[in-house]
Write a protein that holds these residues in place. Structure first.
Motif, short mmCIF file in Angstrom:
data_model
loop_
_atom_site.label_atom_id
_atom_site.label_comp_id
_atom_site.label_asym_id
_atom_site.label_seq_id
_atom_site.Cartn_x
_atom_site.Cartn_y
_atom_site.Cartn_z
N VAL A 148 -20.54 -22.71 -26.83
CA VAL A 148 -20.09 -21.81 -25.76
C VAL A 148 -19.32 -22.62 -24.71
O VAL A 148 -18.26 -22.21 -24.23
N LEU A 149 -19.84 -23.80 -24.39
CA LEU A 149 -19.14 -24.66 -23.43
C LEU A 149 -17.76 -25.04 -23.97
O LEU A 149 -16.77 -25.03 -23.25
N ARG A 150 -17.71 -25.35 -25.24
CA ARG A 150 -16.42 -25.70 -25.86
C ARG A 150 -15.45 -24.53 -25.80
O ARG A 150 -14.29 -24.69 -25.46
N ARG A 151 -15.94 -23.36 -26.19
CA ARG A 151 -15.06 -22.18 -26.20
C ARG A 151 -14.46 -21.95 -24.81
O ARG A 151 -13.28 -21.65 -24.67
N ASP A 152 -15.29 -22.11 -23.78
CA ASP A 152 -14.85 -21.83 -22.41
C ASP A 152 -14.29 -23.07 -21.72
O ASP A 152 -14.08 -23.06 -20.51
N ARG A 153 -14.07 -24.12 -22.51
CA ARG A 153 -13.45 -25.36 -22.01
C ARG A 153 -14.24 -25.96 -20.83
O ARG A 153 -13.66 -26.46 -19.87
N TYR A 154 -15.56 -25.80 -20.92
CA TYR A 154 -16.46 -26.41 -19.92
C TYR A 154 -16.18 -25.92 -18.50
O TYR A 154 -16.40 -26.64 -17.54
N ARG A 155 -15.67 -24.69 -18.40
CA ARG A 155 -15.44 -24.12 -17.07
C ARG A 155 -16.36 -22.94 -16.85
O ARG A 155 -16.52 -22.08 -17.71
N CYS A 156 -16.96 -22.89 -15.67
CA CYS A 156 -17.88 -21.82 -15.33
C CYS A 156 -17.13 -20.49 -15.29
O CYS A 156 -16.07 -20.38 -14.67
N GLY A 157 -17.70 -19.48 -15.95
CA GLY A 157 -17.06 -18.15 -15.99
C GLY A 157 -17.10 -17.44 -14.65
O GLY A 157 -16.41 -16.45 -14.45
N TYR A 158 -17.92 -17.94 -13.73
CA TYR A 158 -18.07 -17.26 -12.43
C TYR A 158 -17.28 -17.94 -11.32
O TYR A 158 -16.67 -17.28 -10.49
#
Ligand SMILES: [Zn+2]
Length: 155
Positions: free
Chosen positions: A77-87
Motif C-alpha cells: 500500500v505504501l508503494r502504491r501510494d508512493r509513501y505519501r499520506c493520503g490525508y
C-alpha cells in the motif's frame, strides 16, 4: 542441491527459486547478479549466491497468476501510494483502513491508503468524515508495474 532465490531486477520481488547450478549459469551469462551471498564461500569466480537478481526487469505475469493478486500489505500500500499520506501528503509509514474495520471496512486495496503516523493516530477508528479529515487520493487496485515501476530498476 542448494536452492537460490531469484529476484526480479530491483531486488524486491521474488520470482522463484532455482538450483545452484542454474543460478551459476545465470551469473555466467550475466543475466543475473548476486544479491546475497554465503559469507566466505565462492563458486568459481562468483561469491556463493543465496539469492540473485535479474539484470533486466521482467513483467512476470505468471507470478501473479500463480499467487493471485498482489496483497494489500502495508509495504505494498505504501508503494502504491508512493509513501505519501493520503490525508496530508507527508511521508507515510502506515496503512489506514478508510472505512475502519470496526465499521465493517475490509482489508482490500480499495479501502486502504498510505497514512502518516500522525494522521492515522488522529483518525483512529472513524471514517474520514467522522474525523473531519479529507482523503486526497482515490484508492485503486495496482498492477505489478504500479508497485514495481521500471524506473526503479538499477542497471
Ligand atoms: Zn498525514
Amino acid at each position: 542441491m542448494m536452492k537460490v532465490l531469484v529476484f526480479n531486477a530491483g531486488g524486491t520481488q521474488v520470482l522463484h527459486t532455482v538450483d545452484l547450478m542454474h543460478a551459476i549459469r545465470m551469473l555466467n551469462r550475466q543475466v543475473a547478479r548476486v544479491l546475497d551471498a554465503v559469507p566466505g564461500r565462492s563458486f568459481g569466480p562468483h561469491p556463493l549466491p543465496r539469492s540473485v537478481e535479474l539484470v533486466t526487469y521482467i513483467y512476470a505475469r505468471w507470478v501473479y497468476e500463480a499467487t493471485g493478486r498482489t496483497a494489500p500489505s502495508v509495504e505494498n500500500v505504501l508503494r502504491r501510494d508512493r509513501y505519501r499520506c493520503g490525508y496530508c501528503g507527508r511521508v507515510a509509514s502506515t496503512r489506514d483502513h478508510v472505512k475502519p474495520v470496526s465499521h465493517g471496512g475490509k482489508t482490500t486495496w480499495l479501502n486502504l491508503v498510505a497514512a502518516c503516523l500522525e494522521c492515522n493516530g488522529r483518525k483512529r477508528d472513524r471514517t474520514p468524515k467522522q474525523a473531519g479529515m479529507r482523503l486526497d487520493i482515490v484508492p485503486f487496485i495496482p498492477t505489478p508495474a504500479d508497485l514495481w515501476p521500471k524506473a526503479r530498476v538499477r542497471r
